[in-house]
Scaffold this motif. Structure first.
Motif, PDB file in Angstrom:
ATOM      1  N   TYR A  63       0.857  -1.187   0.000  1.00  0.00           N
ATOM      2  CA  TYR A  63       0.000   0.000   0.000  1.00  0.00           C
ATOM      3  C   TYR A  63       0.894   1.238   0.000  1.00  0.00           C
ATOM      4  O   TYR A  63       1.501   1.582   1.002  1.00  0.00           O
ATOM      5  N   PRO A 110      -6.273   4.936   1.741  1.00  0.00           N
ATOM      6  CA  PRO A 110      -7.038   3.680   1.689  1.00  0.00           C
ATOM      7  C   PRO A 110      -7.815   3.458   2.982  1.00  0.00           C
ATOM      8  O   PRO A 110      -7.343   3.782   4.070  1.00  0.00           O
ATOM      9  N   ASN A 115       3.629   7.648  -5.807  1.00  0.00           N
ATOM     10  CA  ASN A 115       2.741   7.283  -6.904  1.00  0.00           C
ATOM     11  C   ASN A 115       3.307   6.134  -7.745  1.00  0.00           C
ATOM     12  O   ASN A 115       4.422   5.656  -7.518  1.00  0.00           O
ATOM     13  N   ASN A 131      -1.189  -0.891  -4.285  1.00  0.00           N
ATOM     14  CA  ASN A 131      -2.363  -0.041  -4.217  1.00  0.00           C
ATOM     15  C   ASN A 131      -1.845   1.377  -3.982  1.00  0.00           C
ATOM     16  O   ASN A 131      -1.089   1.612  -3.036  1.00  0.00           O
ATOM     17  N   TYR A 132      -2.252   2.322  -4.842  1.00  0.00           N
ATOM     18  CA  TYR A 132      -1.694   3.677  -4.778  1.00  0.00           C
ATOM     19  C   TYR A 132      -2.684   4.712  -4.230  1.00  0.00           C
ATOM     20  O   TYR A 132      -2.452   5.910  -4.372  1.00  0.00           O
ATOM     21  N   GLU A 133      -3.748   4.272  -3.602  1.00  0.00           N
ATOM     22  CA  GLU A 133      -4.689   5.230  -3.023  1.00  0.00           C
ATOM     23  C   GLU A 133      -3.992   6.043  -1.932  1.00  0.00           C
ATOM     24  O   GLU A 133      -3.272   5.491  -1.095  1.00  0.00           O
ATOM     25  N   THR A 180     -11.117  -1.125   1.972  1.00  0.00           N
ATOM     26  CA  THR A 180     -10.318  -1.290   0.764  1.00  0.00           C
ATOM     27  C   THR A 180      -9.225  -2.334   0.968  1.00  0.00           C
ATOM     28  O   THR A 180      -8.999  -3.194   0.110  1.00  0.00           O
ATOM     29  N   ALA A 195       0.733   4.750  -0.249  1.00  0.00           N
ATOM     30  CA  ALA A 195      -0.011   6.007  -0.172  1.00  0.00           C
ATOM     31  C   ALA A 195       0.888   7.219  -0.365  1.00  0.00           C
ATOM     32  O   ALA A 195       0.436   8.268  -0.829  1.00  0.00           O
TER      33      ALA A 195
END
Length: 242
Positions: A37, A92, A42, A87-89, A96, A39
């Motif tokens: 993850y 999150p 990018n 996952n680049y949210e 998720t 965050a």
């Protein structure tokens, strides 16, 4: 230091010290199943860093080829890490994360061996009103990730910040320097500080300030050292260079 499956660990350091690079090098080492993850960084940043680490090529050249849509030569290298997923949210939610892990199990027939959360404070765990609720929220998030490690059998590694006096990353960081004083839950807590040699070189010093199953020094004064290669983002154990 061992990152054992079914356990939760924390890496804490000041901004720009290198904790994300340390985690990425770990995620790429050994070609294990990973859910990352990201965050704080990018897709373009992580793709170029990962490619440089895997190939040893200059990260600037890799980034230039990515922007020029001339990335074909790296396809084979990246294909070898086919069960590394990102996952680049930027924020999150817990829902998720759970959905991603269920999807990972559905696709690969197993959970990841390593789950990286970069950073733990980026995970949306609900509204935070003041400093006390912030600390309580971090404690609850650590409990959640510890349970997630046990349920999935993965090692869950979360990245975190330090208190202001250690934010420049130039001095050893004790256990008390971890922001929010959330040292109760993690099995392992590592802090990272850096040494700059004046010639654009950097060494990362990693201190085991908590370790339930092995050596620890809560003062942060005992550490292992890794040379950071700016050209390809790789870390090399200093002891291996002697």
């Amino acid at each position: 230091m061992e990152f054992r499956r079914g356990e939760f660990s924390l890496i804490a350091a000041g901004p720009g010290t290198g904790k994300s690079l340390f985690a990425l090098n770990l995620a790429l080492y050994g070609n294990i199943p990973v859910m990352y993850y990201s965050a704080d960084s990018n897709a373009a940043t992580q793709l170029t860093r990962a490619t440089a680490i895997l190939t040893g090529d200059n990260v600037r050249d890799v980034k230039r080829k990515l922007l020029a849509d001339d990335f074909g030569e790296y396809t084979a290298y990246l294909a070898k890490r086919w069960w590394l997923r990102f996952n680049y949210e930027a924020r999150p939610t817990l829902a998720t994360i759970e959905t991603d892990l269920r999807a990972y199990f559905e696709v690969f027939g197993m959970f990841p061996h390593l789950i990286v959360v970069d950073n733990i404070t980026n995970v949306d765990g609900g509204a935070v009103g003041d400093a006390e609720s912030f600390t309580f929220g971090l404690e609850a998030m650590c409990e959640y990730m510890s349970e997630m490690a046990r349920y999935t059998g993965a090692h869950v590694l979360a990245l975190h910040h330090v208190t202001g006096e250690f934010s420049d990353g130039l001095a050893p960081i004790p256990l008390s320097g971890v922001k929010g004083k959330i040292g109760r839950v993690p099995n392992v807590i590592l802090t990272i500080h850096k040494e700059i040699d004046g010639m654009d070189g950097r060494i990362l010093h990693v201190s085991p300030v908590k370790n339930r199953e092995g050596f620890e020094d809560s003062s942060g004064q005992t550490f292992s050292s890794y040379e950071f290669h700016r050209t390809n983002m790789q870390l090399t154990d200093v002891d291996d260079l002697i």
